[in-house]
Design a protein around this motif. Structure first.
Motif, PDB file in Angstrom:
ATOM      1  N   VAL A 175       0.849  -1.197   0.000  1.00  0.00           N
ATOM      2  CA  VAL A 175       0.000   0.000   0.000  1.00  0.00           C
ATOM      3  C   VAL A 175       0.891   1.256   0.000  1.00  0.00           C
ATOM      4  CG1 VAL A 175      -1.817   1.266   1.232  1.00  0.00           C
ATOM      5  CG2 VAL A 175      -1.846  -1.234   1.223  1.00  0.00           C
ATOM      6  N   ALA A 176       1.951   1.212   0.794  1.00  0.00           N
ATOM      7  CA  ALA A 176       2.873   2.355   0.884  1.00  0.00           C
ATOM      8  C   ALA A 176       3.617   2.577  -0.431  1.00  0.00           C
ATOM      9  CB  ALA A 176       3.872   2.132   2.019  1.00  0.00           C
ATOM     10  N   LEU A 177       4.082   1.484  -1.019  1.00  0.00           N
ATOM     11  CA  LEU A 177       4.823   1.578  -2.281  1.00  0.00           C
ATOM     12  C   LEU A 177       3.938   2.143  -3.391  1.00  0.00           C
ATOM     13  CD1 LEU A 177       7.454   0.841  -3.845  1.00  0.00           C
ATOM     14  CD2 LEU A 177       6.430  -1.396  -4.292  1.00  0.00           C
ATOM     15  N   MET A 178       2.692   1.674  -3.451  1.00  0.00           N
ATOM     16  CA  MET A 178       1.767   2.168  -4.487  1.00  0.00           C
ATOM     17  C   MET A 178       1.462   3.645  -4.250  1.00  0.00           C
ATOM     18  SD  MET A 178      -0.751  -1.132  -4.903  1.00  0.00           S
ATOM     19  CE  MET A 178      -1.573  -0.742  -6.456  1.00  0.00           C
ATOM     20  N   THR A 179       1.286   4.004  -2.979  1.00  0.00           N
ATOM     21  CA  THR A 179       0.965   5.395  -2.656  1.00  0.00           C
ATOM     22  C   THR A 179       2.140   6.306  -3.008  1.00  0.00           C
ATOM     23  OG1 THR A 179      -0.376   4.558  -0.833  1.00  0.00           O
ATOM     24  CG2 THR A 179       0.071   6.914  -0.845  1.00  0.00           C
ATOM     25  N   GLU A 180       3.346   5.904  -2.621  1.00  0.00           N
ATOM     26  CA  GLU A 180       4.517   6.735  -2.925  1.00  0.00           C
ATOM     27  C   GLU A 180       4.734   6.850  -4.433  1.00  0.00           C
ATOM     28  OE1 GLU A 180       8.463   7.427  -0.628  1.00  0.00           O
ATOM     29  OE2 GLU A 180       8.832   5.687  -1.908  1.00  0.00           O
ATOM     30  N   SER A 181       4.467   5.754  -5.140  1.00  0.00           N
ATOM     31  CA  SER A 181       4.677   5.753  -6.594  1.00  0.00           C
ATOM     32  C   SER A 181       3.728   6.708  -7.323  1.00  0.00           C
ATOM     33  CB  SER A 181       4.494   4.337  -7.157  1.00  0.00           C
ATOM     34  OG  SER A 181       5.407   3.454  -6.548  1.00  0.00           O
ATOM     35  N   LEU A 182       2.633   7.102  -6.663  1.00  0.00           N
ATOM     36  CA  LEU A 182       1.692   8.051  -7.276  1.00  0.00           C
ATOM     37  C   LEU A 182       2.249   9.480  -7.284  1.00  0.00           C
ATOM     38  CD1 LEU A 182      -1.725   6.855  -5.768  1.00  0.00           C
ATOM     39  CD2 LEU A 182      -1.079   6.754  -8.181  1.00  0.00           C
ATOM     40  N   LEU A 231      -7.260   9.153 -17.610  1.00  0.00           N
ATOM     41  CA  LEU A 231      -6.061   9.679 -16.945  1.00  0.00           C
ATOM     42  C   LEU A 231      -5.682  11.008 -17.585  1.00  0.00           C
ATOM     43  CD1 LEU A 231      -3.769   9.056 -14.865  1.00  0.00           C
ATOM     44  CD2 LEU A 231      -2.496   8.021 -16.770  1.00  0.00           C
ATOM     45  N   LYS A 232      -5.493  12.020 -16.732  1.00  0.00           N
ATOM     46  CA  LYS A 232      -5.132  13.354 -17.215  1.00  0.00           C
ATOM     47  C   LYS A 232      -3.770  13.350 -17.897  1.00  0.00           C
ATOM     48  CE  LYS A 232      -6.989  16.880 -14.432  1.00  0.00           C
ATOM     49  NZ  LYS A 232      -6.923  17.704 -13.240  1.00  0.00           N
ATOM     50  N   ASN A 233      -3.560  14.298 -18.755  1.00  0.00           N
ATOM     51  CA  ASN A 233      -2.220  14.482 -19.300  1.00  0.00           C
ATOM     52  C   ASN A 233      -1.289  14.821 -18.135  1.00  0.00           C
ATOM     53  OD1 ASN A 233      -0.672  14.310 -21.581  1.00  0.00           O
ATOM     54  ND2 ASN A 233      -0.802  16.509 -22.021  1.00  0.00           N
ATOM     55  N   ASP A 234      -0.073  14.294 -18.144  1.00  0.00           N
ATOM     56  CA  ASP A 234       0.868  14.415 -17.024  1.00  0.00           C
ATOM     57  C   ASP A 234       0.438  13.605 -15.804  1.00  0.00           C
ATOM     58  OD1 ASP A 234       2.781  16.027 -18.247  1.00  0.00           O
ATOM     59  OD2 ASP A 234       1.581  17.818 -17.855  1.00  0.00           O
ATOM     60  N   GLY A 235      -0.570  12.752 -15.986  1.00  0.00           N
ATOM     61  CA  GLY A 235      -1.055  11.929 -14.879  1.00  0.00           C
ATOM     62  C   GLY A 235      -0.254  10.643 -14.719  1.00  0.00           C
ATOM     63  N   ILE A 236      -0.486   9.984 -13.580  1.00  0.00           N
ATOM     64  CA  ILE A 236       0.202   8.715 -13.279  1.00  0.00           C
ATOM     65  C   ILE A 236      -0.833   7.664 -12.891  1.00  0.00           C
ATOM     66  CG2 ILE A 236       1.819   7.527 -11.704  1.00  0.00           C
ATOM     67  CD1 ILE A 236       3.194  10.225 -11.230  1.00  0.00           C
ATOM     68  N   MET A 237      -0.683   6.463 -13.459  1.00  0.00           N
ATOM     69  CA  MET A 237      -1.524   5.327 -13.055  1.00  0.00           C
ATOM     70  C   MET A 237      -0.636   4.227 -12.495  1.00  0.00           C
ATOM     71  SD  MET A 237      -4.187   2.813 -15.152  1.00  0.00           S
ATOM     72  CE  MET A 237      -4.480   4.022 -16.362  1.00  0.00           C
TER      73      MET A 237
END
Ligand code: SAH
Length: 213
Positions: free
Chosen positions: A70-77, A166-172
């Motif tokens: 959960v932490a890794l996914m959150t930080e990766s955002l 997903l917005k431009n400049d967005g992250i998934m």
């Protein structure tokens, strides 16, 4: 049972030993993990396991993810705090709460209705969470595009509606691949309409299921 466990102490240890020790350093992420009571998101009979370094069953064949994941996914955002985030797979609602501590607004969709209803109750004190109980494959067009999208169940291929929303400049951040093995956690970024994908690590998630109704 619940009264006898020092959850605050377990939470502090979880942040230090499972999350910081593995390299998560984003202050906003660490603070959120220090705040959210993980024990509130699991079944009563697993209270004593609430802060274990592993996923736990939450019923209906689903799991609450391991804290580190959960932490890794959150930080990766790569969150700053002013984002709108779409989450597919509310599950226990734990990841949803962590995100709600950090971002402006979160939209979360869960396909298993009893889980949706349970999470809705647990998360009712957050004013920046909007939830829906349905198939998240199609995203949530009404509120799109989103700055960030997080998928917490693994599709075999990334759902095109989510890419569109997903917005431009967005992250998934999305796990992808067949169930049980060969799944990878992917970070997909959109720049000038073009996607680029990097692999974060190998993972094991429950599959993204579909409802045909
Ligand atoms: N982050 C959550 C993970 C829960 S597991 C947690 O830590 O609790 C993934 C969740 O995705 C499950 O609850 C599952 O029911 C849900 N899910 C699977 N397919 C889905 C779909 N098509 N749309 C929405 N939710 C889905």
């Amino acid at each position: 049972m619940r009264e006898k466990i020092d959850f605050k102490d377990l939470r502090k240890k979880m942040v230090a030993q499972q999350i910081m020790a593995r390299g998560i350093s984003d202050k906003k992420v660490l603070e959120a993990f220090g705040k959210v009571p993980r024990e509130n998101f699991i079944n009563e009979d697993s209270y004593s396991d609430a802060y274990d370094d592993r996923p736990l069953p939450i019923g209906y064949g689903q799991t609450i993810s391991q804290p580190y994941i959960v932490a890794l996914m959150t930080e990766s955002l790569e969150l700053e705090g002013d984002e709108t985030v779409l989450e597919i797979g509310t599950g226990s609602g734990y990841q949803t709460a962590i995100l709600a501590e950090i971002v402006k607004q979160i939209y979360s969709i869960e396909i298993v209705i009893p889980l949706y209803e349970r999470a809705k109750k647990i998360l009712s004190s957050y004013k920046n969470i909007l939830m829906a109980g349905r198939d998240g494959y199609f995203g949530w067009k009404e509120y799109s595009p989103f700055d960030r999208i997080i998928v917490t169940a693994a599709p075999e291929e990334i759902p095109p509606p989510l890419i569109d929303q997903l917005k431009n400049d967005g992250i998934m951040i999305v796990p992808s691949g067949p169930t049980g093995w060969n799944q990878v956690l992917l970070k997909i970024t959109k720049k000038n309409g073009k996607l680029s994908t990097t692999k974060i690590c190998d993972v094991a998630f429950v599959p993204l299921t579909r409802r045909h109704d």
